[in-house]
Design an enzyme around this catalytic site. Structure first.
Site, PDB file in Angstrom:
ATOM      1  N   SER A  16       0.858  -1.186   0.000  1.00 50.76           N
ATOM      2  CA  SER A  16       0.000   0.000   0.000  1.00 50.76           C
ATOM      3  C   SER A  16       0.888   1.228   0.000  1.00 50.76           C
ATOM      4  O   SER A  16       1.649   1.461   0.950  1.00 50.76           O
ATOM      5  CB  SER A  16      -0.893  -0.009   1.250  1.00 50.76           C
ATOM      6  OG  SER A  16      -1.588   1.213   1.355  1.00 50.76           O
ATOM      7  N   HIS A  19      -1.599  -1.021  -4.076  1.00 51.73           N
ATOM      8  CA  HIS A  19      -2.809  -0.529  -3.434  1.00 51.73           C
ATOM      9  C   HIS A  19      -2.726   0.987  -3.225  1.00 51.73           C
ATOM     10  O   HIS A  19      -1.752   1.494  -2.673  1.00 51.73           O
ATOM     11  CB  HIS A  19      -2.925  -1.253  -2.083  1.00 51.73           C
ATOM     12  CG  HIS A  19      -4.138  -0.949  -1.289  1.00 51.73           C
ATOM     13  ND1 HIS A  19      -5.320  -1.652  -1.446  1.00 51.73           N
ATOM     14  CD2 HIS A  19      -4.362  -0.051  -0.308  1.00 51.73           C
ATOM     15  CE1 HIS A  19      -6.212  -1.187  -0.585  1.00 51.73           C
ATOM     16  NE2 HIS A  19      -5.661  -0.212   0.112  1.00 51.73           N
ATOM     17  N   ASP A  63      -4.738   4.211  -1.593  1.00 49.77           N
ATOM     18  CA  ASP A  63      -5.814   4.670  -0.711  1.00 49.77           C
ATOM     19  C   ASP A  63      -6.229   6.076  -1.103  1.00 49.77           C
ATOM     20  O   ASP A  63      -5.474   7.028  -0.893  1.00 49.77           O
ATOM     21  CB  ASP A  63      -5.325   4.701   0.745  1.00 49.77           C
ATOM     22  CG  ASP A  63      -5.159   3.312   1.305  1.00 49.77           C
ATOM     23  OD1 ASP A  63      -6.127   2.541   1.283  1.00 49.77           O
ATOM     24  OD2 ASP A  63      -4.048   2.991   1.765  1.00 49.77           O
ATOM     25  N   MET A  73      -8.486   9.054  -0.237  1.00 51.48           N
ATOM     26  CA  MET A  73      -9.246   9.530   0.938  1.00 51.48           C
ATOM     27  C   MET A  73      -9.757  10.946   0.697  1.00 51.48           C
ATOM     28  O   MET A  73      -9.053  11.769   0.113  1.00 51.48           O
ATOM     29  CB  MET A  73      -8.345   9.543   2.169  1.00 51.48           C
ATOM     30  CG  MET A  73      -7.685   8.220   2.482  1.00 51.48           C
ATOM     31  SD  MET A  73      -6.685   8.380   3.963  1.00 51.48           S
ATOM     32  CE  MET A  73      -5.898   6.773   4.016  1.00 51.48           C
ATOM     33  N   HIS A  85      -8.527   1.879  -3.583  1.00 49.46           N
ATOM     34  CA  HIS A  85      -9.365   1.722  -2.393  1.00 49.46           C
ATOM     35  C   HIS A  85     -10.009   3.085  -2.122  1.00 49.46           C
ATOM     36  O   HIS A  85      -9.361   3.996  -1.631  1.00 49.46           O
ATOM     37  CB  HIS A  85      -8.470   1.269  -1.218  1.00 49.46           C
ATOM     38  CG  HIS A  85      -9.198   1.056   0.068  1.00 49.46           C
ATOM     39  ND1 HIS A  85      -8.547   0.772   1.252  1.00 49.46           N
ATOM     40  CD2 HIS A  85     -10.519   1.078   0.375  1.00 49.46           C
ATOM     41  CE1 HIS A  85      -9.436   0.624   2.223  1.00 49.46           C
ATOM     42  NE2 HIS A  85     -10.637   0.822   1.716  1.00 49.46           N
ATOM     43  N   MET A 106     -11.755   5.417  -0.185  1.00 48.27           N
ATOM     44  CA  MET A 106     -12.190   5.695   1.188  1.00 48.27           C
ATOM     45  C   MET A 106     -12.846   7.065   1.176  1.00 48.27           C
ATOM     46  O   MET A 106     -12.328   8.034   1.744  1.00 48.27           O
ATOM     47  CB  MET A 106     -10.984   5.635   2.132  1.00 48.27           C
ATOM     48  CG  MET A 106     -10.174   4.375   1.911  1.00 48.27           C
ATOM     49  SD  MET A 106      -8.668   4.301   2.871  1.00 48.27           S
ATOM     50  CE  MET A 106      -9.313   3.548   4.327  1.00 48.27           C
ATOM     51  N   MET A 137     -11.295  -4.289   6.522  1.00 47.85           N
ATOM     52  CA  MET A 137     -10.414  -3.358   7.237  1.00 47.85           C
ATOM     53  C   MET A 137     -10.128  -3.982   8.597  1.00 47.85           C
ATOM     54  O   MET A 137     -11.051  -4.362   9.322  1.00 47.85           O
ATOM     55  CB  MET A 137     -11.097  -2.003   7.443  1.00 47.85           C
ATOM     56  CG  MET A 137     -11.196  -1.111   6.235  1.00 47.85           C
ATOM     57  SD  MET A 137      -9.625  -0.688   5.416  1.00 47.85           S
ATOM     58  CE  MET A 137      -8.588  -0.118   6.764  1.00 47.85           C
ATOM     59  N   GLY A 189      -8.154   5.087   7.570  1.00 43.36           N
ATOM     60  CA  GLY A 189      -7.707   6.470   7.459  1.00 43.36           C
ATOM     61  C   GLY A 189      -6.213   6.686   7.614  1.00 43.36           C
ATOM     62  O   GLY A 189      -5.678   7.669   7.119  1.00 43.36           O
ATOM     63  N   PHE A 190      -5.552   5.775   8.312  1.00 46.81           N
ATOM     64  CA  PHE A 190      -4.124   5.996   8.572  1.00 46.81           C
ATOM     65  C   PHE A 190      -3.339   4.692   8.498  1.00 46.81           C
ATOM     66  O   PHE A 190      -3.851   3.640   8.905  1.00 46.81           O
ATOM     67  CB  PHE A 190      -3.929   6.604   9.975  1.00 46.81           C
ATOM     68  CG  PHE A 190      -4.650   7.899  10.150  1.00 46.81           C
ATOM     69  CD1 PHE A 190      -4.055   9.100   9.773  1.00 46.81           C
ATOM     70  CD2 PHE A 190      -5.948   7.922  10.651  1.00 46.81           C
ATOM     71  CE1 PHE A 190      -4.748  10.302   9.906  1.00 46.81           C
ATOM     72  CE2 PHE A 190      -6.650   9.117  10.790  1.00 46.81           C
ATOM     73  CZ  PHE A 190      -6.049  10.316  10.414  1.00 46.81           C
ATOM     74  N   GLY A 191      -2.112   4.810   8.039  1.00 46.59           N
ATOM     75  CA  GLY A 191      -1.216   3.660   8.066  1.00 46.59           C
ATOM     76  C   GLY A 191      -0.588   3.536   9.450  1.00 46.59           C
ATOM     77  O   GLY A 191      -0.766   4.407  10.313  1.00 46.59           O
ATOM     78  N   GLY A 192       0.103   2.455   9.660  1.00 47.24           N
ATOM     79  CA  GLY A 192       0.896   2.309  10.875  1.00 47.24           C
ATOM     80  C   GLY A 192       0.135   1.938  12.136  1.00 47.24           C
ATOM     81  O   GLY A 192       0.675   2.055  13.243  1.00 47.24           O
ATOM     82  N   ASP A 216      -6.630  -5.435   5.223  1.00 48.26           N
ATOM     83  CA  ASP A 216      -5.991  -4.122   5.089  1.00 48.26           C
ATOM     84  C   ASP A 216      -5.888  -3.447   6.449  1.00 48.26           C
ATOM     85  O   ASP A 216      -6.908  -3.108   7.052  1.00 48.26           O
ATOM     86  CB  ASP A 216      -6.831  -3.264   4.123  1.00 48.26           C
ATOM     87  CG  ASP A 216      -6.141  -1.972   3.724  1.00 48.26           C
ATOM     88  OD1 ASP A 216      -4.950  -1.792   4.063  1.00 48.26           O
ATOM     89  OD2 ASP A 216      -6.798  -1.142   3.079  1.00 48.26           O
ATOM     90  N   GLY A 217      -4.657  -3.241   6.911  1.00 50.20           N
ATOM     91  CA  GLY A 217      -4.434  -2.530   8.176  1.00 50.20           C
ATOM     92  C   GLY A 217      -3.669  -3.366   9.181  1.00 50.20           C
ATOM     93  O   GLY A 217      -4.161  -4.372   9.667  1.00 50.20           O
ATOM     94  N   GLY A 218      -2.434  -2.947   9.439  1.00 49.72           N
ATOM     95  CA  GLY A 218      -1.631  -3.597  10.481  1.00 49.72           C
ATOM     96  C   GLY A 218      -1.113  -4.978  10.119  1.00 49.72           C
ATOM     97  O   GLY A 218      -0.720  -5.735  11.001  1.00 49.72           O
TER      98      GLY A 218
HETATM   99  C1  DX5 Z   1      -5.594   2.402   6.073  1.00 45.00           C
HETATM  100  C2  DX5 Z   1      -5.407   2.067   4.615  1.00 45.00           C
HETATM  101  C3  DX5 Z   1      -4.347   1.057   4.383  1.00 45.00           C
HETATM  102  C4  DX5 Z   1      -2.986   1.458   4.877  1.00 45.00           C
HETATM  103  C5  DX5 Z   1      -2.439   0.259   5.579  1.00 45.00           C
HETATM  104  O1  DX5 Z   1      -6.725   3.129   6.298  1.00 45.00           O
HETATM  105  O2  DX5 Z   1      -6.600   1.583   4.021  1.00 45.00           O
HETATM  106  O3  DX5 Z   1      -4.276   0.623   3.032  1.00 45.00           O
HETATM  107  O4  DX5 Z   1      -2.103   1.839   3.870  1.00 45.00           O
HETATM  108  O5  DX5 Z   1      -1.267   0.635   6.182  1.00 45.00           O
HETATM  109  P1  DX5 Z   1      -0.563  -0.255   7.274  1.00 45.00           P
HETATM  110  O6  DX5 Z   1      -0.130  -1.518   6.564  1.00 45.00           O
HETATM  111  O7  DX5 Z   1       0.587   0.581   7.697  1.00 45.00           O
HETATM  112  O8  DX5 Z   1      -1.533  -0.530   8.360  1.00 45.00           O
HETATM  113 ZN    ZN Z   2      -6.398   0.647   1.955  1.00 48.28          ZN
END
Ligand code: DX5
Ligand code: ZN
Length: 247
Positions: free
Chosen positions: A23, A48, A50, A52, A81, A83, A152, A157-160, A190-192
């Site tokens: 992503s 991927h 995102d 937003m 994706h 969002m 999800m 909304g956020f990575g990490g 998707d996520g973590g």
């Molecule tokens: C989060 C996004 C993800 C994001 C995942 O809202 O939809 O695609 O990039 O990032 P990580 O892998 O860091 O959780």
């Molecule tokens: Zn995503």
């Protein structure tokens, strides 16, 4: 054909092979082209994006322009994706920019059947996403008409962020629901997603690992993609070989 038995209640079902999907939200935007090429060289199956809007999620990322800019840098399929609220408004620009698989959120769409059929008319693959607390019943009737269901595993909304552990059970329930209905579809997480939890995600029945931080925060992106792929393939072959998993 690989038959996989999952849980105790179903005989066999088919799960598509694993795919690793970086992503780009977590990539270094200063050298996006380079990082994308590196991920692709390592065997990433798709990329991927995102998108937003600051309304559906409390963050703004990028729009179709980034997809367009990277399209010439890469030959693997691009997942968009969405969002966003009113996903139907974004579909044409995202497809025109080069999106191959368009994922909209079921929570943001009042008429999913209508949106799916307009996406099919444009000859793209279709996916539907669910936030962590959205019940699987929300996609029960559209499941058959899409290529991928994206779960999800963090609040969007956020990575990490850290994967919400209860989501492993949701993956398992979705795979069971598909099996019950004779469907073999991609289940994306998707996520973590990281090197520690990838095996339980695959064991639960997901086959598409979307990963931002665990890939792009590494010094060696190629190695990270390969490592994730190795974990996923090992578990998948283990499941296929043994004919059952350790639920
Ligand atoms: C989060 C996004 C993800 C994001 C995942 O809202 O939809 O695609 O990039 O990032 P990580 O892998 O860091 O959780
Ligand atoms: Zn995503």
């Amino acid at each position: 054909m690989n038959h996989i038995k999952i849980g105790l209640s179903y005989d066999t079902l088919l799960i598509p092979p694993p795919k690793i999907v970086p992503s780009i939200l977590s990539a270094d935007l200063r050298k996006l082209g380079e990082e994308v090429r590196e991920a692709e060289r390592a065997g990433a199956d798709m990329l991927h994006f995102d998108i937003m809007d600051g309304h559906f999620v409390p963050n703004i990322s990028f729009g179709p322009m980034i997809i367009k800019a990277l399209r010439s840098e890469s030959s693997i399929p691009f997942i968009a994706h969405l969002m966003v609220e009113r996903p139907e408004d974004f579909v044409d620009p995202v497809i025109d920019a080069g999106g191959d698989l368009i994922i909209f959120h079921i929570e943001a769409c009042s008429y999913p059947f209508r949106l799916i059929s307009s996406l099919r008319k444009r000859n793209v693959n279709v996916g539907v996403a669910l936030n962590p607390t959205t019940p699987l019943s929300a996609v029960r009737y559209v499941m058959k008409y899409v290529d991928m269901i994206l779960l999800m595993t963090v609040e969007p909304g956020f990575g990490g962020q850290t994967l919400i552990p209860e989501m492993i059970d949701k993956i398992r329930k979705l795979r069971d629901l598909m099996a019950k209905n004779g469907l073999r579809k991609d289940i994306a997480v998707d996520g973590g997603v990281d090197f520690m939890n990838a095996s339980s995600i695959i064991r639960a029945g997901a086959n598409v690992l979307i990963a931002g931080t665990s890939i792009f925060s590494q010094n060696n992106i190629e190695e990270a993609v390969k490592k994730l792929k190795k974990i996923a393939l090992e578990i998948y072959h283990d499941l296929c070989g043994s004919g059952h998993n350790n639920l």
